[in-house]
Design a protein around this motif. Sequence first.
Motif, PDB file in Angstrom:
ATOM      1  N   ASN A 177       2.174  29.153  21.939  1.00  0.00           N
ATOM      2  CA  ASN A 177       1.703  29.416  20.574  1.00  0.00           C
ATOM      3  C   ASN A 177       1.856  28.130  19.769  1.00  0.00           C
ATOM      4  N   THR A 178       0.719  27.599  19.306  1.00  0.00           N
ATOM      5  CA  THR A 178       0.800  26.305  18.604  1.00  0.00           C
ATOM      6  C   THR A 178       1.391  26.460  17.199  1.00  0.00           C
ATOM      7  N   ASP A 179       1.590  27.729  16.779  1.00  0.00           N
ATOM      8  CA  ASP A 179       2.225  27.971  15.476  1.00  0.00           C
ATOM      9  C   ASP A 179       3.755  27.921  15.576  1.00  0.00           C
ATOM     10  N   ALA A 180       4.281  27.918  16.787  1.00  0.00           N
ATOM     11  CA  ALA A 180       5.732  27.713  16.940  1.00  0.00           C
ATOM     12  C   ALA A 180       5.952  26.214  17.120  1.00  0.00           C
ATOM     13  N   GLU A 181       5.535  25.446  16.056  1.00  0.00           N
ATOM     14  CA  GLU A 181       5.490  23.983  16.153  1.00  0.00           C
ATOM     15  C   GLU A 181       6.776  23.323  15.682  1.00  0.00           C
ATOM     16  N   GLY A 182       7.526  24.019  14.832  1.00  0.00           N
ATOM     17  CA  GLY A 182       8.742  23.400  14.285  1.00  0.00           C
ATOM     18  C   GLY A 182       9.714  23.038  15.388  1.00  0.00           C
ATOM     19  N   ARG A 183       9.898  23.957  16.326  1.00  0.00           N
ATOM     20  CA  ARG A 183      10.829  23.709  17.432  1.00  0.00           C
ATOM     21  C   ARG A 183      10.334  22.578  18.319  1.00  0.00           C
ATOM     22  N   LEU A 184       8.984  22.410  18.387  1.00  0.00           N
ATOM     23  CA  LEU A 184       8.431  21.336  19.232  1.00  0.00           C
ATOM     24  C   LEU A 184       8.750  19.956  18.655  1.00  0.00           C
ATOM     25  N   ILE A 185       8.682  19.837  17.337  1.00  0.00           N
ATOM     26  CA  ILE A 185       8.998  18.524  16.749  1.00  0.00           C
ATOM     27  C   ILE A 185      10.504  18.293  16.713  1.00  0.00           C
ATOM     28  N   LEU A 186      11.258  19.385  16.503  1.00  0.00           N
ATOM     29  CA  LEU A 186      12.720  19.232  16.441  1.00  0.00           C
ATOM     30  C   LEU A 186      13.306  18.891  17.810  1.00  0.00           C
TER      31      LEU A 186
END
Length: 499
Positions: free
Chosen positions: A347-356
Amino acid sequence: MKSLAITGNFPEANVEALAVVVYKGEQATSAGLKELDAVTGGILGSVISSEEFKGESGETVLVRFAPKGKVKANRLLLIGGGDKNECKPYHVAVAAGTAMRAFNKQKVKSVALSPRTSLDASTVASAAIQGAICSTFELDKYRSSDKSKQTVTTFGVHVDGAKPADLKKGLTRGEIVGDSMNFARDLANEPPNVLTPTEMANRAVKVAKETGLKCEILDEAKMIKMGMGSLMSVSIGSEQPAKLIVLRYTPAKSTAKNKEMIALVGKGITFDTGGISLKPGEGMDAMKYDMSGGATVIGTMRAIAMLKPTVPVLGVVAAVENMPDGKASRPSDVVTAMNGKTIEILNTDAEGRLILADAVAYAEKQGATSIIDMATLTGAVIVALGDQNTGIMGNDQGLVDEIIECGKENGEGFWQLPVSKEYSKQIKSDIADIKNIGPRGKAGTIMGAVFIQEFVDKAKWAHLDIAGTAWSDAAKPHAAKGPTGVAIRSLLTLVERSQ
Ligand code: BES
Ligand code: MN
Ligand code: ZN
């Protein structure tokens, strides 16, 4: 704003308006009230003995009187303080903000507050002036007319018999904290066409120049070279290049044991459309605040640079825009993070964890031994805790407990949710090491935390999900609605305590 340290007779303070905190069950004969009762010709006493004012927090009554002799003020605001034994610095800040906003409506220019607590003078002064400064923040920056007018330009704090030097020390600290909170709140309020990742980096550079922090901005080429494939997968759909903002505070003389270093890491999504997993249109505008964690980091680092604690602190902000585009990441893409772990993006909307993921790994690589990340990470935390508590999770109970404790001092609630191996299993991917979402509708906030945990190696780590607490939907007597600057005060207390 000009601040005054008042240690003498409060009613004679050289201001137009006085404010006093009255606690539950107090009489007009109590120390610090009887002088005011005399000045108001007994009106204070009659208000206290009436049913309309019981000293509960949230209550206020304005009394007007004709000044006589050395008294300059002609009005007095009674502010309910609740239980006197439970008075924390935060209550003083709220009282100060309440007085400021009430008198500002009356076009008063100078105000003095007597909090009448047994807290030490410098703590009282710091909290009061911080609350006063925060009360002036308004959402009117982009209004060309109908701007709110700040008439109060002088704010005095009274502590009976205190050493003026103690009060002044507190005033200096409180000004730094209040200004830093408003700085962070201004960032969070900026529209996303103004506050792009590049602009966020520019603002950090400016703060660093003004306060003496070291600042390094990593551009996309550098991030790609360092292997930050997770962070870059979010940025790839945006025309705006991502920036990794790195702020360093090094004390002149360090008292840190065993090369300890605290890192504050922030989610700086300048706008979150959801990417290809596009969010619904309704309410999407709120996602300009998705960089609030990053704003907290820059605001806290600003204050640290000026307060000069004796421990080193690293600030890292991943500033990225999440957009849908022909080049954007797709649900089912697999990327590799800086620590070598592979991620299936479901899910590209779970992006915060990807940058963190990459920002946290970077902080540890820079030598951080304690990492605290701040993020407007999940809608689920709003469902669970609303706007009263920040969700806190971590791999070290000592660190989590300390943050909760610092929160209590500062009127900031942190409520712990569990992380455990059983939860971590739920983000195992069929084709990669991990996936960026857990099972639908289950423990959404914890799934975000256990994902980030995969990128922490040996450091102590705590994750603050501020999605519910970073923005206030309604004005309070002491503060406008909008960005809250949540966690800044608690983090500063944490840093000061680890000296
Ligand atoms: N920035 C949002 C979190 C958020 C959502 C804050 C709503 C405030 C209100 C975050 O990037 C997000 O979209 N999270 C998803 C995660 C999900 C796809 C697993 C969410 O919470 O819906
Ligand atoms: Mn999102
Ligand atoms: Zn987001």
